[in-house]
Design an enzyme around this catalytic site. Structure first.
Site, short mmCIF file in Angstrom:
data_model
loop_
_atom_site.label_atom_id
_atom_site.label_comp_id
_atom_site.label_asym_id
_atom_site.label_seq_id
_atom_site.Cartn_x
_atom_site.Cartn_y
_atom_site.Cartn_z
N TYR A 125 -5.47 -0.24 9.77
CA TYR A 125 -6.01 -0.17 8.42
C TYR A 125 -7.08 0.91 8.36
O TYR A 125 -7.65 1.32 9.37
CB TYR A 125 -6.50 -1.52 7.90
CG TYR A 125 -5.37 -2.47 7.64
CD1 TYR A 125 -4.64 -2.42 6.45
CD2 TYR A 125 -4.99 -3.40 8.61
CE1 TYR A 125 -3.57 -3.27 6.24
CE2 TYR A 125 -3.93 -4.27 8.39
CZ TYR A 125 -3.22 -4.19 7.20
OH TYR A 125 -2.15 -5.03 6.99
N ASP A 137 -6.98 11.18 1.77
CA ASP A 137 -7.19 11.27 0.33
C ASP A 137 -8.64 11.66 0.04
O ASP A 137 -9.53 11.40 0.86
CB ASP A 137 -6.87 9.93 -0.34
CG ASP A 137 -7.76 8.79 0.17
OD1 ASP A 137 -7.68 8.47 1.37
OD2 ASP A 137 -8.54 8.24 -0.62
N ASN A 184 -14.45 5.62 4.24
CA ASN A 184 -14.64 4.71 5.38
C ASN A 184 -13.77 5.06 6.58
O ASN A 184 -14.17 4.85 7.73
CB ASN A 184 -14.41 3.27 4.96
CG ASN A 184 -15.49 2.78 4.03
OD1 ASN A 184 -16.64 3.24 4.08
ND2 ASN A 184 -15.15 1.85 3.16
N TYR A 219 0.81 -1.22 0.00
CA TYR A 219 0.00 0.00 0.00
C TYR A 219 0.84 1.27 0.00
O TYR A 219 0.31 2.37 -0.12
CB TYR A 219 -0.90 0.04 1.24
CG TYR A 219 -1.90 -1.08 1.30
CD1 TYR A 219 -2.98 -1.14 0.43
CD2 TYR A 219 -1.77 -2.10 2.25
CE1 TYR A 219 -3.90 -2.17 0.48
CE2 TYR A 219 -2.69 -3.14 2.31
CZ TYR A 219 -3.75 -3.16 1.42
OH TYR A 219 -4.66 -4.19 1.48
N ASN A 256 -10.20 1.42 7.49
CA ASN A 256 -11.58 1.37 7.94
C ASN A 256 -11.76 1.39 9.46
O ASN A 256 -12.87 1.54 9.95
CB ASN A 256 -12.28 0.14 7.36
CG ASN A 256 -12.41 0.23 5.85
OD1 ASN A 256 -12.11 1.26 5.24
ND2 ASN A 256 -12.83 -0.85 5.24
N HIS A 292 -4.57 5.92 -1.67
CA HIS A 292 -5.25 5.87 -0.37
C HIS A 292 -4.28 6.16 0.77
O HIS A 292 -4.72 6.46 1.88
CB HIS A 292 -5.86 4.47 -0.20
CG HIS A 292 -7.22 4.44 0.43
ND1 HIS A 292 -8.09 5.51 0.43
CD2 HIS A 292 -7.86 3.44 1.09
CE1 HIS A 292 -9.21 5.16 1.06
NE2 HIS A 292 -9.09 3.92 1.46
#
Length: 186
Positions: free
Chosen positions: A64, A91, A112, A15, A66, A20
Site C-alpha cells: 500500500y 501521482d 505519503n 483502487y 504509505n 493515486h
C-alpha cells in the site's frame, strides 16, 4: 546497467483506476506495449525487461502507498541498484492532469508514499516522475479525490498520457535524466 522503476499505487480492484494508482498504470501500460509480465514476489509485483542494453527492473509495491519504501529498499538491495538508477513514478495533485514533471530529487510534497521512501532510503536524492492528476476538489476532500477514478473526459486521454509517461521512464534509463528532463518536462 540496471535500473529500478517503481510505480506507486495501492493493490486491489477498488483502487485499480484511481488517480493515486497512476504509477501502477504507467508500468502496466509499458508491460502491455512491450510484452513483459508482472509476477507476485516479495512485497511487490515485479517484472524484468532488457531494453536497449539496459536491465530494467519494475516494481509495483503491494505494501500500500504509505509503506512503499519497504519494497523500494528491498529491491534496491536485492538487485544491487544504486540510488541514482532509481525512478519513482507517482501521482501529483499539484500538477494539472496531462502534465509530467521529471525531477532528480526533491521533497515528498505531502505525498505519503514518497515520505516513506525518503525515510527508509534515508535520502531524497532519487529521481521521481510526477504524473499530474490535478486538484479539482473542495477543502477536506483530497482523499476522496486521489482515491477517486478519473472522470470520463480524462479517461479518454489517459492512454496517451500513460504512453508519454512511459516514454519519459525509458528515456531516463537510456538517455539519462538531463536528456529526459529537457525533452519531456512541460
Amino acid at each position: 546497467m540496471k535500473f529500478l522503476l517503481v510505480g506507486l499505487g495501492n493493490i486491489g480492484p477498488e483502487y485499480a483506476l484511481t488517480r493515486h494508482n497512476v504509477g501502477f498504470m504507467v508500468l502496466d501500460r509499458l508491460a502491455a506495449q512491450h510484452g513483459f509480465n508482472f509476477t507476485m514476489t516479495r512485497l511487490a509485483y515485479t517484472a524484468k525487461w532488457q531494453y536497449k542494453g539496459k536491465q530494467l527492473f519494475f516494481v509495483k509495491p503491494t505494501t500500500y502507498m504509505n509503506l512503499s519504501g519497504k519494497a523500494v529498499l528491498y529491491y534496491m538491495k536485492q538487485e544491487k541498484i544504486p540510488v541514482e538508477n532509481i525512478l519513482i513514478i507517482t501521482d501529483d495533485k499539484d500538477l494539472p492532469f496531462n502534465k509530467l514533471r521529471l525531477k532528480p530529487k526533491g521533497s515528498p510534497g505531502g505525498h505519503n508514499g514518497l515520505r516513506n521512501i525518503d525515510e527508509l532510503l534515508n535520502t531524497q536524492e532519487y529521481a521521481r516522475l510526477r504524473v499530474g492528476i490535478g486538484n479539482n476538489f473542495s477543502k477536506g476532500k483530497q482523499v476522496d479525490f486521489v482515491l477517486g477514478e478519473f472522470p470520463e473526459d480524462e479517461m479518454i486521454q489517459l492512454p496517451d498520457y500513460l504512453d508519454r509517461a512511459g516514454d519519459v521512464a525509458l528515456a531516463f534509463c537510456t538517455m539519462g535524466i538531463q536528456f529526459a528532463m529537457n525533452n519531456y518536462n512541460q
